[in-house]
Enzyme design. Structure first.
Site, mmCIF file in Angstrom:
data_model
loop_
_atom_site.group_PDB
_atom_site.id
_atom_site.type_symbol
_atom_site.label_atom_id
_atom_site.label_comp_id
_atom_site.label_asym_id
_atom_site.label_seq_id
_atom_site.Cartn_x
_atom_site.Cartn_y
_atom_site.Cartn_z
ATOM 1 C CG HIS A 52 -59.313 -5.326 25.280
ATOM 2 N ND1 HIS A 52 -59.977 -5.488 26.484
ATOM 3 C CD2 HIS A 52 -58.067 -5.830 25.489
ATOM 4 C CE1 HIS A 52 -59.172 -6.056 27.366
ATOM 5 N NE2 HIS A 52 -58.007 -6.262 26.789
ATOM 6 C CB SER A 110 -56.398 -8.772 25.911
ATOM 7 O OG SER A 110 -56.108 -9.118 27.241
#
Length: 258
Positions: free
Chosen positions: A184, A133
């Site tokens: 993230h 991610s």
């Protein structure tokens, strides 16, 4: 930029880095989970997961710095691996063509590593994480830099698409449980920070350059071009339906296993 209508063969030929990264995601995911299902008949599944996860304490106290890289390739849950792999397939190809294979790999891994370093420094010693991610959000960061500062590299429609997706990704980061929020956010920041240097000599992505059929020095006229265009559009639609069908079948099979 973000609509995929290639056959598997043409996608693999035009975007080899994306193809290999996606293959690594899926192979390691299946290896880990099939090892569990078979009770260890397929060896090393748990070993790969335990020694590849980004464990903060192991990095800081034991000097296991490879854990800053290996989590990028590991996934445990079906939704996790599918989300990251599909995101890579959708949003990676344009950047692979614009940056070139070498620069793309550096940006992809660099954003993921920076995200993992931030996670290591800002979380507790027992914190553990896996997933691509951070690297995926790094790609979003590169696109957002284009939207803000390199409008010559991205058209208005695709700029709107990537902006909406990036905003939704950030919102879902805070709403979804068991997500590495720091990974993230710092992946996004890292991608935007790396973008100026790596986009310096980049050219806008165009599908025609990837799928050029006529040599640059050849000019021709084909009276059946409209007929062929209708046939090609029909083939493209069939390919899209085929890709969706294959994806649904794979998701259904994997979901029934885990």
């Amino acid at each position: 930029m973000f609509i995929r209508n290639e056959t598997f063969y043409s996608f693999r030929k035009n975007y080899p880095v994306i193809t290999w990264l996606t293959a690594i995601h899926l192979i390691l995911f299946l290896w880990i989970n099939l090892s569990r299902i078979t009770g260890g008949l397929i060896p090393l599944g748990e070993w790969i997961l335990q020694n590849g996860a980004g464990v903060t304490g192991a990095i800081q106290f034991n000097g296991e710095y490879w854990r800053l890289i290996t989590p990028i390739f590991l996934h445990e849950g079906t939704q996790h691996v599918l989300f990251n792999s599909i995101s890579l397939i959708l949003f990676g190809p344009a950047l692979e063509r614009m940056l070139g294979k070498g620069k793309f790999i550096v940006v992809y891994l660099g954003a993921g590593i920076i995200a993992n370093i931030a996670t290591t420094l800002l979380t507790g010693f027992s914190y553990s994480h896996i997933g691509a991610s951070g690297s995926i959000f790094g790609l979003f960061g590169v696109y957002l830099y284009m939207v803000l500062y390199r409008k010559d590299l991205i058209d208005a429609m695709n700029a709107r698409i990537i902006s909406v997706i990036a905003i939704l990704g950030i919102v879902m980061t805070f709403l979804t449980p068991n997500v590495n929020i720091l990974g993230h956010l710092f992946g996004l920041i890292a991608g935007a920070a790396l973008a100026p240097a790596f986009l310096k000599n980049a050219r806008p992505f165009t599908v025609m350059e990837v799928h050029r059929r006529v040599p640059d020095d050849e000019i021709g006229f084909n009276p059946d071009r409209w007929k062929k265009r209708r046939i090609l559009n029909g083939r493209k639609a069939s390919r899209i339906v085929g890709w969706i069908f294959v994806a649904l079948v794979i998701i259904g099979i994997i979901s029934s296993l885990f």
